[in-house]
Design an enzyme around this catalytic site. Structure first.
Site, PDB file in Angstrom:
ATOM      1  N   SER A 139       6.785 -49.971  10.216  1.00 38.78           N
ATOM      2  CA  SER A 139       6.037 -50.136  11.613  1.00 38.78           C
ATOM      3  C   SER A 139       4.734 -49.496  11.449  1.00 38.78           C
ATOM      4  O   SER A 139       3.675 -49.988  12.202  1.00 38.78           O
ATOM      5  CB  SER A 139       6.601 -48.782  12.413  1.00 38.78           C
ATOM      6  OG  SER A 139       7.025 -47.604  11.479  1.00 38.78           O
ATOM      7  N   LYS A 165      12.011 -60.237   9.267  1.00 38.20           N
ATOM      8  CA  LYS A 165      12.531 -59.192  10.319  1.00 38.20           C
ATOM      9  C   LYS A 165      11.251 -58.637  10.891  1.00 38.20           C
ATOM     10  O   LYS A 165      10.861 -57.412  10.443  1.00 38.20           O
ATOM     11  CB  LYS A 165      13.809 -58.480  10.139  1.00 38.20           C
ATOM     12  CG  LYS A 165      13.816 -57.459  11.144  1.00 38.20           C
ATOM     13  CD  LYS A 165      14.732 -57.413  12.066  1.00 38.20           C
ATOM     14  CE  LYS A 165      14.603 -55.993  13.056  1.00 38.20           C
ATOM     15  NZ  LYS A 165      13.261 -55.534  13.541  1.00 38.20           N
ATOM     16  N   HIS A 167       8.844 -56.125  13.014  1.00 40.26           N
ATOM     17  CA  HIS A 167       9.144 -54.613  13.502  1.00 40.26           C
ATOM     18  C   HIS A 167       8.905 -54.417  14.889  1.00 40.26           C
ATOM     19  O   HIS A 167       7.938 -55.186  15.427  1.00 40.26           O
ATOM     20  CB  HIS A 167       8.287 -53.635  12.811  1.00 40.26           C
ATOM     21  CG  HIS A 167       9.075 -52.182  12.843  1.00 40.26           C
ATOM     22  ND1 HIS A 167       8.513 -51.391  14.102  1.00 40.26           N
ATOM     23  CD2 HIS A 167       9.306 -51.505  12.092  1.00 40.26           C
ATOM     24  CE1 HIS A 167       9.187 -50.291  13.968  1.00 40.26           C
ATOM     25  NE2 HIS A 167       9.755 -50.255  12.927  1.00 40.26           N
ATOM     26  N   SER A 168       9.538 -53.883  15.476  1.00 39.54           N
ATOM     27  CA  SER A 168       9.779 -53.705  17.055  1.00 39.54           C
ATOM     28  C   SER A 168       8.360 -53.022  17.529  1.00 39.54           C
ATOM     29  O   SER A 168       7.971 -53.286  18.788  1.00 39.54           O
ATOM     30  CB  SER A 168      10.880 -52.977  17.666  1.00 39.54           C
ATOM     31  OG  SER A 168      11.154 -52.071  16.714  1.00 39.54           O
ATOM     32  N   GLU A 246      12.237 -49.526   0.518  1.00 39.74           N
ATOM     33  CA  GLU A 246      11.068 -48.233   0.232  1.00 39.74           C
ATOM     34  C   GLU A 246      11.299 -47.447   1.540  1.00 39.74           C
ATOM     35  O   GLU A 246      11.194 -47.827   2.471  1.00 39.74           O
ATOM     36  CB  GLU A 246       9.827 -48.853   0.094  1.00 39.74           C
ATOM     37  CG  GLU A 246       9.451 -49.644  -1.298  1.00 39.74           C
ATOM     38  CD  GLU A 246       9.733 -48.687  -2.702  1.00 39.74           C
ATOM     39  OE1 GLU A 246       9.692 -47.309  -2.349  1.00 39.74           O
ATOM     40  OE2 GLU A 246      10.067 -49.376  -3.608  1.00 39.74           O
ATOM     41  N   CYS A 283       3.898 -42.804   4.254  1.00 35.82           N
ATOM     42  CA  CYS A 283       5.169 -42.592   3.387  1.00 35.82           C
ATOM     43  C   CYS A 283       4.800 -41.555   2.183  1.00 35.82           C
ATOM     44  O   CYS A 283       5.259 -40.940   1.886  1.00 35.82           O
ATOM     45  CB  CYS A 283       5.947 -43.854   3.025  1.00 35.82           C
ATOM     46  SG  CYS A 283       4.639 -44.930   2.034  1.00 35.82           S
ATOM     47  N   GLU A 371      11.986 -35.527   5.311  1.00 34.79           N
ATOM     48  CA  GLU A 371      10.647 -35.888   5.621  1.00 34.79           C
ATOM     49  C   GLU A 371      10.601 -35.818   7.205  1.00 34.79           C
ATOM     50  O   GLU A 371      11.453 -36.025   8.095  1.00 34.79           O
ATOM     51  CB  GLU A 371      10.527 -37.459   5.506  1.00 34.79           C
ATOM     52  CG  GLU A 371       9.121 -38.008   5.718  1.00 34.79           C
ATOM     53  CD  GLU A 371       9.155 -39.715   5.807  1.00 34.79           C
ATOM     54  OE1 GLU A 371      10.301 -40.240   6.368  1.00 34.79           O
ATOM     55  OE2 GLU A 371       8.369 -40.129   5.376  1.00 34.79           O
TER      56      GLU A 371
HETATM   57  P1  NAP Z   1      12.963 -47.521  10.549  1.00 33.77           P
HETATM   58  O1  NAP Z   1      13.247 -47.140  11.944  1.00 33.77           O
HETATM   59  O2  NAP Z   1      13.750 -47.452   9.525  1.00 33.77           O
HETATM   60  O3  NAP Z   1      12.428 -49.330  10.826  1.00 33.77           O
HETATM   61  C1  NAP Z   1      12.421 -50.098   9.891  1.00 33.77           C
HETATM   62  C2  NAP Z   1      13.039 -51.384  10.157  1.00 33.77           C
HETATM   63  O4  NAP Z   1      14.558 -51.216   9.931  1.00 33.77           O
HETATM   64  C3  NAP Z   1      13.038 -52.041  11.619  1.00 33.77           C
HETATM   65  O5  NAP Z   1      12.639 -53.504  11.566  1.00 33.77           O
HETATM   66  C4  NAP Z   1      14.284 -51.556  12.111  1.00 33.77           C
HETATM   67  O6  NAP Z   1      14.566 -52.469  13.304  1.00 33.77           O
HETATM   68  C5  NAP Z   1      15.278 -51.590  11.026  1.00 33.77           C
HETATM   69  N1  NAP Z   1      16.400 -50.708  11.198  1.00 33.77           N
HETATM   70  C6  NAP Z   1      16.263 -49.399  11.636  1.00 33.77           C
HETATM   71  N2  NAP Z   1      17.370 -48.791  11.369  1.00 33.77           N
HETATM   72  C7  NAP Z   1      18.390 -49.785  11.210  1.00 33.77           C
HETATM   73  C8  NAP Z   1      19.900 -49.944  11.088  1.00 33.77           C
HETATM   74  N3  NAP Z   1      20.424 -48.838  11.328  1.00 33.77           N
HETATM   75  N4  NAP Z   1      20.337 -51.243  10.924  1.00 33.77           N
HETATM   76  C9  NAP Z   1      19.508 -52.215  10.609  1.00 33.77           C
HETATM   77  N5  NAP Z   1      18.169 -52.275  10.743  1.00 33.77           N
HETATM   78  C10 NAP Z   1      17.718 -51.019  11.238  1.00 33.77           C
HETATM   79  O7  NAP Z   1      11.500 -47.408  10.187  1.00 33.77           O
HETATM   80  P2  NAP Z   1       9.999 -46.800  11.015  1.00 33.77           P
HETATM   81  O8  NAP Z   1      10.513 -45.867  11.853  1.00 33.77           O
HETATM   82  O9  NAP Z   1       9.738 -47.812  11.845  1.00 33.77           O
HETATM   83  O10 NAP Z   1       9.323 -46.333   9.991  1.00 33.77           O
HETATM   84  C11 NAP Z   1       8.794 -45.180   9.473  1.00 33.77           C
HETATM   85  C12 NAP Z   1       9.314 -44.881   8.154  1.00 33.77           C
HETATM   86  O11 NAP Z   1       9.107 -45.693   7.234  1.00 33.77           O
HETATM   87  C13 NAP Z   1       8.931 -43.473   7.669  1.00 33.77           C
HETATM   88  O12 NAP Z   1      10.140 -42.742   7.246  1.00 33.77           O
HETATM   89  C14 NAP Z   1       8.148 -43.822   6.344  1.00 33.77           C
HETATM   90  O13 NAP Z   1       7.924 -42.762   5.490  1.00 33.77           O
HETATM   91  C15 NAP Z   1       8.706 -45.014   5.871  1.00 33.77           C
HETATM   92  N6  NAP Z   1       7.883 -45.928   5.108  1.00 33.77           N
HETATM   93  C16 NAP Z   1       7.980 -45.873   3.927  1.00 33.77           C
HETATM   94  C17 NAP Z   1       7.188 -46.654   2.878  1.00 33.77           C
HETATM   95  C18 NAP Z   1       7.501 -46.895   1.638  1.00 33.77           C
HETATM   96  O14 NAP Z   1       6.744 -47.663   0.875  1.00 33.77           O
HETATM   97  N7  NAP Z   1       8.244 -46.433   1.131  1.00 33.77           N
HETATM   98  C19 NAP Z   1       6.091 -47.187   3.501  1.00 33.77           C
HETATM   99  C20 NAP Z   1       5.722 -47.131   4.980  1.00 33.77           C
HETATM  100  C21 NAP Z   1       6.754 -46.303   5.706  1.00 33.77           C
HETATM  101  P3  NAP Z   1      14.137 -52.068  14.755  1.00 33.77           P
HETATM  102  O15 NAP Z   1      13.497 -53.301  15.359  1.00 33.77           O
HETATM  103  O16 NAP Z   1      15.440 -52.155  15.575  1.00 33.77           O
HETATM  104  O17 NAP Z   1      13.377 -50.957  14.910  1.00 33.77           O
END
Ligand code: NAP
Length: 488
Positions: A139, A165, A167-168, A246, A283, A371
């Site tokens: 996102s 896929k 991101h929404s 990640e 992150c 976090e």
């Molecule tokens: P997220 O809610 O986990 O969404 C990421 C993707 O996963 C989206 O495409 C989402 O689909 C999908 N998803 C979420 N839950 C799912 C489930 N239960 N089953 C299948 N697919 C699922 O992450 P976010 O809130 O967008 O991003 C913020 C997080 O990303 C923070 O925790 C941040 O620290 C972390 N991040 C980590 C890094 C790294 O490199 N480690 C970099 C950037 C961000 P939908 O389209 O339905 O939402």
């Protein structure tokens, strides 16, 4: 139907977006599968040509892309222009790696005469690409960790094809990047199946994607919860596949009293800037400040409160993230944290949050280990180096640890360096953890819960290795040997 929103106003933005149907998903994966048949044995020059063309393509549409992303994410034009530069840089870096044979590096092990264990036939250890990769965009990085982000660049350079896929949180930006990329692929006369994109809720489209029998690996950037769900889905397949997730991270900053004194106001300002950068939506955001009780530490915290007070972060990426931030800070306070800066008001732009807690409470309350995504930092007060180590041990896994004050070697400093390297993918001895260089020595991925595969990195040259599987060739025929590591 999916809707996109203006991140600043919360209003619906642009036309509705169709959810990818199951037959469209099947078609996208089949296309990626067919394109893989040739792409897996492509040479470095061809891969470089594609990656360079993709970099040129996004730069050519910069104005439109950045404007769209700004509306959907609210991240601001300077940041988004910088992120687009980084994305093009990543694509070109993997182009150079591919051209220089980075995916074809092999170990030549000539025959040794005699019986085992010393003697053996001639062998070579090569690597083959895994196959079509399911890629889940982040996102908070609409370019650098999305459709043409680091995962896509490294997978294509490795000889894999990619099904993204989207991101929404930035549907129209993703669609435009994909359109620009598709046209660039077409202009090169290459197979459209090299890169495919699907859209829809992760727990439907995303799970179906990762569980498809033709998908060979998953690459994910997002929350620990989402990553864990998709990792489990990847493992639950009849034939489980690698899943490179990640995830979220608390990124502790530890500091000796002497370092705080020496760093003075510059250090205070730098940390305050890092906590609020991009509204804390990184992150690598410093979510934990672990300080040993001392006058210098107290003065540093007082100054940090003052430095944070006037800072006004911008709106968060989505309403859901904003409420997650409010819930996260409230949960910390519920778990025993004492707020130093806390404005639980319902404004679009959150104010910075700073709270403090003693080490014992931190260690005993699992809620405090999670976090809180946004401009939020928890200070943990310790009484000794041993207690600081206990706190790090409690964190368990993180993308980064920052250690200010390690210049002089001592037994305590060694212990803290050991404690930091035990839980982090990257340990910094100066500066702040926000900002992840795309380079040869980068390691972006630490022990759980910061990533699912801490032996790998999603940023930097070694990201390529995730999509290559080693194979030993024994008594290799001459023609195959002459391919020098390039799969046939
Ligand atoms: P997220 O809610 O986990 O969404 C990421 C993707 O996963 C989206 O495409 C989402 O689909 C999908 N998803 C979420 N839950 C799912 C489930 N239960 N089953 C299948 N697919 C699922 O992450 P976010 O809130 O967008 O991003 C913020 C997080 O990303 C923070 O925790 C941040 O620290 C972390 N991040 C980590 C890094 C790294 O490199 N480690 C970099 C950037 C961000 P939908 O389209 O339905 O939402």
């Amino acid at each position: 139907m999916l809707q996109s929103f203006n991140a600043r106003t919360g209003e619906v933005f642009g036309n509705d977006v169709l959810v990818t149907s199951s037959s469209e998903l099947e078609t996208a994966i089949q296309k990626a599968h067919h394109a893989y048949a040739d792409w897996q044995s492509s040479d470095g020059e061809t891969r470089a040509k594609l990656l360079n063309a993709l970099a040129d393509a996004i730069e050519g549409d910069r104005e439109n892309l950045v404007k769209l992303a700004d509306t959907e994410t609210g991240l601001g034009l300077p940041r988004l222009n910088g992120e687009l530069d980084r994305t093009a840089f990543q694509l070109r870096r993997f182009a150079t790696l591919a051209k220089n044979g980075g995916a074809f590096v092999f170990t030549d092990d000539p025959a040794v005469a005699g019986g085992p264990p010393v003697g053996h036939p001639p062998m070579m250890r090569v690597r083959v690409p895994l196959g079509p990769v399911a890629m889940f965009s982040a996102s908070n990085f609409p370019f650098a960790f999305s459709v043409l982000g680091g995962d896509t660049a490294s997978a294509l350079a490795a000889g894999c094809t990619v099904v993204v896929k989207a991101h929404s949180g930035h549907l129209h930006t993703s669609a435009r990047v994909y359109d620009v990329a598709s046209k660039a692929i077409q202009a090169q006369g290459m197979d459209e199946g090299l890169l495919q994109m699907v859209q829809g809720a992760g727990n439907q489209v995303g799970v179906a994607l990762i569980q498809h029998p033709l998908i060979a690996a998953g690459a994910f950037t997002g929350s620990t919860r989402g990553g864990a769900a998709l990792r489990d889905a990847a493992r639950a397949r009849p034939r489980p596949i690698p899943f490179y997730g990640e995830l979220g991270s608390v990124n502790p900053v530890i500091a000796t009293p002497a370092a705080l004194k020496k760093g003075g106001d510059a250090l205070v300002q730098t940390l305050a800037g890092s906590i609020t950068l991009g509204c804390g939506q990184f992150c690598t955001n410093p979510g934990l400040l672990v300080l040993q009780r001392s006058d210098e530490s107290t003065n540093f915290v007082l100054a940090l409160v003052e430095a944070l007070k006037p800072l006004k972060p911008h709106a968060m990426l989505t309403k859901a993230m904003r409420s997650a931030l409010d819930q996260g800070t409230a949960a910390q306070i519920e778990a025993g944290a004492k707020p130093l800066l806390y404005t639980p008001v319902d404004e679009v732009c959150p104010n910075p949050y700073l709270a403090e807690v003693d080490a014992k409470t931190f260690i005993s309350q699992s809620q405090l280990h999670e976090e809180v995504f946004g401009p939020a930092t928890l200070i943990v007060w310790t009484d000794s180096v041993a207690q600081t180590l206990e706190v790090l041990n409690t964190v368990g896994g993180t993308l980064t640890v920052t250690f200010w004050g390690a210049e002089e070697e001592s037994a305590d400093v060694q212990k803290l360096v050991r404690g930091a390297t035990a839980i982090a993918g990257r340990v910094l001895f100066a500066g702040v953890p926000t900002g992840v260089a795309v380079t040869a020595a980068q390691q972006h991925g630490g022990p759980w819960p910061s990533s699912t595969e801490p032996m790998t990195t999603s940023v930097g040259d070694a990201a390529l290795d995730r999509f290559l599987r080693p194979v030993s060739l024994q008594d290799t025929p001459e023609w195959l040997k002459n391919r020098e590591g390039r799969p046939c």
